[in-house]
Design a protein around this motif. Structure first.
Motif, short mmCIF file in Angstrom:
data_model
loop_
_atom_site.label_atom_id
_atom_site.label_comp_id
_atom_site.label_asym_id
_atom_site.label_seq_id
_atom_site.Cartn_x
_atom_site.Cartn_y
_atom_site.Cartn_z
N GLN A 1 0.84 -1.19 0.00
CA GLN A 1 0.00 0.00 0.00
C GLN A 1 0.88 1.25 0.00
OE1 GLN A 1 -3.32 -0.01 2.77
NE2 GLN A 1 -3.58 -2.24 2.64
N PRO A 2 1.64 1.48 -1.07
CA PRO A 2 2.63 2.56 -1.08
C PRO A 2 2.09 3.95 -1.35
CG PRO A 2 2.68 1.41 -3.17
CD PRO A 2 1.70 0.66 -2.31
N ASP A 3 0.86 4.07 -1.86
CA ASP A 3 0.40 5.36 -2.39
C ASP A 3 -0.29 6.26 -1.38
OD1 ASP A 3 1.47 4.74 -4.80
OD2 ASP A 3 -0.42 4.30 -5.81
N TRP A 4 -0.38 5.83 -0.11
CA TRP A 4 -0.96 6.73 0.89
C TRP A 4 -0.03 7.94 1.03
CZ3 TRP A 4 -5.72 5.56 1.58
CH2 TRP A 4 -6.17 4.25 1.76
N SER A 5 -0.54 9.14 0.68
CA SER A 5 0.30 10.34 0.71
C SER A 5 0.45 10.91 2.12
CB SER A 5 -0.27 11.42 -0.21
OG SER A 5 -0.18 11.03 -1.55
N PHE A 6 -0.53 10.70 2.97
CA PHE A 6 -0.40 11.09 4.37
C PHE A 6 -1.34 10.27 5.22
CE2 PHE A 6 -3.67 14.13 2.84
CZ PHE A 6 -4.66 14.00 3.80
N PHE A 7 -1.07 10.23 6.52
CA PHE A 7 -2.02 9.71 7.49
C PHE A 7 -2.13 10.74 8.60
CE2 PHE A 7 2.10 8.17 9.00
CZ PHE A 7 2.06 8.49 10.35
N MET A 8 -3.26 10.72 9.32
CA MET A 8 -3.48 11.68 10.40
C MET A 8 -4.02 10.98 11.62
SD MET A 8 -5.69 15.23 10.31
CE MET A 8 -7.31 14.54 10.72
N GLY A 9 -3.24 10.97 12.68
CA GLY A 9 -3.72 10.41 13.94
C GLY A 9 -4.80 11.29 14.53
N TRP A 10 -5.85 10.63 15.11
CA TRP A 10 -6.94 11.40 15.68
C TRP A 10 -6.64 11.74 17.13
CZ3 TRP A 10 -10.62 14.28 13.82
CH2 TRP A 10 -11.55 14.82 14.72
N SER A 11 -6.06 12.91 17.37
CA SER A 11 -5.92 13.52 18.68
C SER A 11 -5.56 12.49 19.75
CB SER A 11 -7.19 14.30 19.03
OG SER A 11 -7.40 15.33 18.07
N GLU A 12 -6.40 12.40 20.80
CA GLU A 12 -6.05 11.56 21.94
C GLU A 12 -6.01 10.07 21.61
OE1 GLU A 12 -10.46 11.21 21.94
OE2 GLU A 12 -8.98 12.72 21.39
N LEU A 13 -6.75 9.64 20.59
CA LEU A 13 -6.76 8.22 20.24
C LEU A 13 -5.42 7.76 19.69
CD1 LEU A 13 -10.29 7.73 18.61
CD2 LEU A 13 -9.59 7.51 21.00
N THR A 14 -4.63 8.71 19.20
CA THR A 14 -3.29 8.37 18.71
C THR A 14 -2.48 7.68 19.78
OG1 THR A 14 -3.32 10.30 17.26
CG2 THR A 14 -1.17 9.36 17.75
N PHE A 15 -2.70 8.06 21.03
CA PHE A 15 -1.85 7.58 22.10
C PHE A 15 -2.35 6.26 22.70
CE2 PHE A 15 -1.66 12.16 21.63
CZ PHE A 15 -0.35 12.26 21.19
N ASN A 16 -3.32 5.65 22.03
CA ASN A 16 -3.63 4.25 22.29
C ASN A 16 -2.63 3.34 21.60
OD1 ASN A 16 -5.84 4.83 23.88
ND2 ASN A 16 -7.31 4.68 22.21
N ASN A 17 -1.83 3.90 20.68
CA ASN A 17 -0.68 3.19 20.13
C ASN A 17 0.46 3.28 21.15
OD1 ASN A 17 -1.40 2.80 16.98
ND2 ASN A 17 -2.15 4.80 17.66
N SER A 18 1.25 2.25 21.26
CA SER A 18 2.35 2.26 22.23
C SER A 18 3.39 3.31 21.84
CB SER A 18 3.00 0.88 22.30
OG SER A 18 3.71 0.61 21.09
N ASN A 19 4.14 3.77 22.82
CA ASN A 19 5.23 4.69 22.54
C ASN A 19 6.23 4.08 21.57
OD1 ASN A 19 3.97 6.34 24.35
ND2 ASN A 19 5.64 6.41 25.84
N GLU A 20 6.46 2.79 21.71
CA GLU A 20 7.39 2.11 20.81
C GLU A 20 6.91 2.19 19.36
OE1 GLU A 20 9.41 -2.33 20.12
OE2 GLU A 20 7.86 -2.02 21.64
#
Length: 692
Positions: free
Chosen positions: A287-306
């Motif tokens: 899936q190489p053609d995604w030009s950008f992604f945008m994390g949704w505010s506080e939900l971004t930090f449900n991803n681990s720091n790593e």
């Protein structure tokens, strides 16, 4: 220092005349086309409060040390945020000047009601069919009310244009999401028609030329048909994005990617919002053609720091310090009528923003050629063509004795649009030619810019942070916060009181009123003592929250007989960025200040993956600070750190959808179906509320 792509677009030296175009090519779009297939912008949305428009980008910077390459804000709907739109716009300008791509969205109030409005009944609302028809009919009450609200937003968009800021504009987002008042109406007279009306009003009536239009859908199971049912028309959007919330329970599938990519037909595609951020391996493996992604505010930090560090330090992902700086980007614009030779074409005078001369009726096999242009280095070059075509056409770009590329042009319905094509050129002199090989089009101008540099972030002018985007250093204990220093609130008032001396306090802090505060960077994890300086004539309950995401704990405050008293509670907090919120859930208090001290902590340096989302003891509830419903406030979710996990809310949504489809037969069918549809509605409301 890691090496990354540093995109540098520079002015080409040429003998051709440089003439100002009626609408200049967008630097942002040239960038998106240039990185298509090779790199992806990492982005972050900053939702309410607009008084603190860098909250979530700052939190990301605190974890990764990087600022997102795409910064996003929102015009929003609540009074406190509408009143702080200028603060948000000031940050948009600062981020653009620091080198970021900027994005704006608008959770607009339902035009049947008033503005400002509440989340429920204001943004989450439904229009009747007669009301919808009224909205789309020029000159009616609802139509005029919608235009008046667009007038309010246009003032800020004009400020951005005056400041030289290009904006990726994403109004009426998630058009296939029926819970929004504007969404869930497929077909030519549905949501797509409102998008067209909105586009034409901002572009033609208000004359704004700095907007890059982003069309957006959510990743429901109906996506394969939604891409047609909600399409406002190729000429109405520049970028096609999909919000990824595992809405169908499937995640980042090849089917979704292909549906978006095929519909875009060469235009940039993007992940408009996400909780589960895409890993670099997704871009590298299929899936190489995604030009950008945008994390949704506080939900971004449900991803681990790593995971966040892996993403935002990947050579594949572009952060703000790796951007070239907009002052370094220039374009060579060549007027179509400045050809040196041609066959079959004629010039005409038209209006494209201003009155201008163009080449009209470039019919099949008509062509123009232009004076020699020197290409200084091998590399990728982005061409922009300003065209109009009533029935669609195919433009062929030629040079150096051969065909360089072809660009299909969809019917533009008598509107001038800019289309883009990126080609690989080798060093040397080119006499570019433009030919129609199918259909007919008119051409106002074309431009080209180069993409040729690879380096590290140390050479980028944009690596210097704007003053409003500086990193937040860890503070020392105890942390003292004055009650009246909130960044956002609902219902509270300030007054002067005597607490060992005259001081400003928050008074009449009543049930379900709240305040939120700017982020602080806790240096250590562990048990923390929270002290509150309070006064009350009867018992009350105070709730400590992570603004917008979770509850750390509650404290019952006994009557202080109208005297100032300090009460304390102990909560577990992790090191990192904390945006505290306070809410009274019962009774009423006055509050002078609160403080945070460490009772038993471990230095953050001993824990490389300290969570930056919510307290370990917190229930994952959506706060009323984000205008979510009480139903949504009990929603909890965790997501996988890979592309194979799914969120519980998405699974609930998917399960409810699947169950409703399986319901059939039996005397209780209608009751079961009603129950399942109700569960589906609740599940989808919960998923939405977690994001706002």
């Amino acid at each position: 220092m890691k090496l990354l792509l540093r995109t540098l677009l520079t002015l080409l030296v040429t003998s051709s005349s440089l003439v100002a175009a009626s609408e200049a090519p967008h630097k942002t779009l040239n960038l998106l086309y240039a990185i298509q297939g090779t790199h992806t912008l990492g982005g972050m949305h900053n939702k309410e409060p607009n008084a603190d428009p860098l909250r979530y980008s700052s939190q990301l910077n605190g974890i990764t040390g990087n600022w997102p390459g795409l910064h996003s804000g929102d015009f929003l709907f609540a009074a406190v945020d509408i009143n702080n739109r200028q603060t948000m716009i000031n940050e948009i300008i600062a981020q653009w000047n620091a080198g970021a791509v900027v994005n704006l969205m608008w959770h607009a109030c339902n035009p049947v009601g008033t503005s400002p409005c509440q989340w429920s009944g204001g943004v989450i609302a439904e229009l009747t069919d007669p009301q919808w028809a009224d909205l789309l009919t020029d000159g009616t009450v609802l139509n005029n009310r919608w235009k008046a609200r667009m007038d309010e937003v246009a003032v800020f968009l004009q400020q951005l244009e005056d400041a030289g800021v290009e904006v990726m504009f994403r109004p009426l987002h998630e058009m296939n999401q029926s819970l929004f008042w504007w969404g869930g109406r497929p077909g030519v007279d549905g949501t797509a028609r409102l998008y067209q009306l909105t586009h034409d009003y901002f572009k033609h009536t208000k004359g704004l030329s700095n907007l890059i239009w982003v069309w957006n859908l959510q990743d429901f199971s109906t996506l394969p048909t939604d891409v047609d049912d909600y399409d406002p028309g190729h000429e109405y959007w520049d970028v096609f994005s999909m919000d990824m919330y595992w809405s169908d329970g499937q995640g980042y599938t090849t089917e979704k990617y292909n549906a978006i990519r095929n519909k875009a037909a060469g235009k940039p595609i993007a992940i408009g919002e996400a909780e589960d951020l895409p890993s670099p391996t997704l871009f590298e493996n299929g899936q190489p053609d995604w030009s950008f992604f945008m994390g949704w505010s506080e939900l971004t930090f449900n991803n681990s720091n790593e995971k966040l560090n892996t993403i935002f330090h990947s050579p594949r992902v572009i952060t703000r310090d790796e951007m070239p700086g907009w002052d370094n980007i220039s374009y060579q614009v060549i007027q179509a009528e400045d050809y040196t030779n041609m066959d079959g074409v004629e010039t005409a005078t038209v209006v494209d923003g201003t009155t201008t001369e163009v080449v009209g009726s470039v019919d099949a096999w008509d062509w123009m050629s232009y004076a020699s242009i020197d290409i200084p280095v091998d590399g990728l070059y982005t061409f922009a063509f300003r065209v109009l075509s009533n029935a669609g056409a195919t433009l062929q770009l030629e040079g150096a004795g051969g065909v360089l590329a072809a660009r299909e042009i969809a019917a533009t319905d008598d509107q001038w649009i800019t289309v883009y094509k990126t080609v690989s050129l080798t060093q040397g002199a080119y006499e570019f030619g433009i030919k129609s090989i199918e259909g007919s089009f008119s051409l106002n101008w074309f431009s080209l810019s180069s993409v040729h540099g690879i380096g590290d972030s140390s050479g980028s002018s944009s690596s210097q942070s704007s003053s409003s985007a500086s990193s937040v250093s860890p503070v020392t204990y105890p942390i003292h916060i004055e009650a009246e220093s909130y960044s956002n609130m609902d219902g509270v008032a300030q007054s002067t009181d005597d607490d060992g001396g005259a001081t400003t306090v928050v008074s009449s802090f009543d049930a379900w009123e709240w305040m939120s505060y700017s982020a602080v960077n806790l240096p250590e994890s562990g048990s923390h003592i929270i002290s509150y300086r309070v006064k009350t004539s009867s018992a009350a309950i105070l709730q400590l929250e992570e603004a917008g995401t979770g509850v750390y704990g509650t404290i019952t405050i006994p009557s202080t007989d109208g005297e100032w008293t300090t009460v304390t509670q102990t909560v577990e907090l992790d090191a990192g960025m904390r945006s505290f919120g306070l809410k009274v859930t019962e009774g009423s208090i006055s509050l002078n200040w609160f403080s945070v001290a460490c009772a038993e902590c471990v230095s953050s340096s001993s824990s490389s993956d300290a969570s930056n989302t919510s307290a370990s003891s917190a229930t994952s509830s959506a706060s009323s600070m984000n205008s979510s419903s009480s139903t949504a406030s009990n929603a909890s979710s965790s997501i996988s750190s890979s592309e194979t996990g799914s969120s519980s809310s998405a699974q609930a949504n998917s399960s409810a959808q699947q169950s409703s489809r399986r319901s059939s037969g039996g005397g209780n069918t209608s009751i079961s179906l009603l129950l399942l549809l109700t569960l589906l509605s609740i599940a989808r409301s919960v998923m939405l509320a977690r994001r706002y």
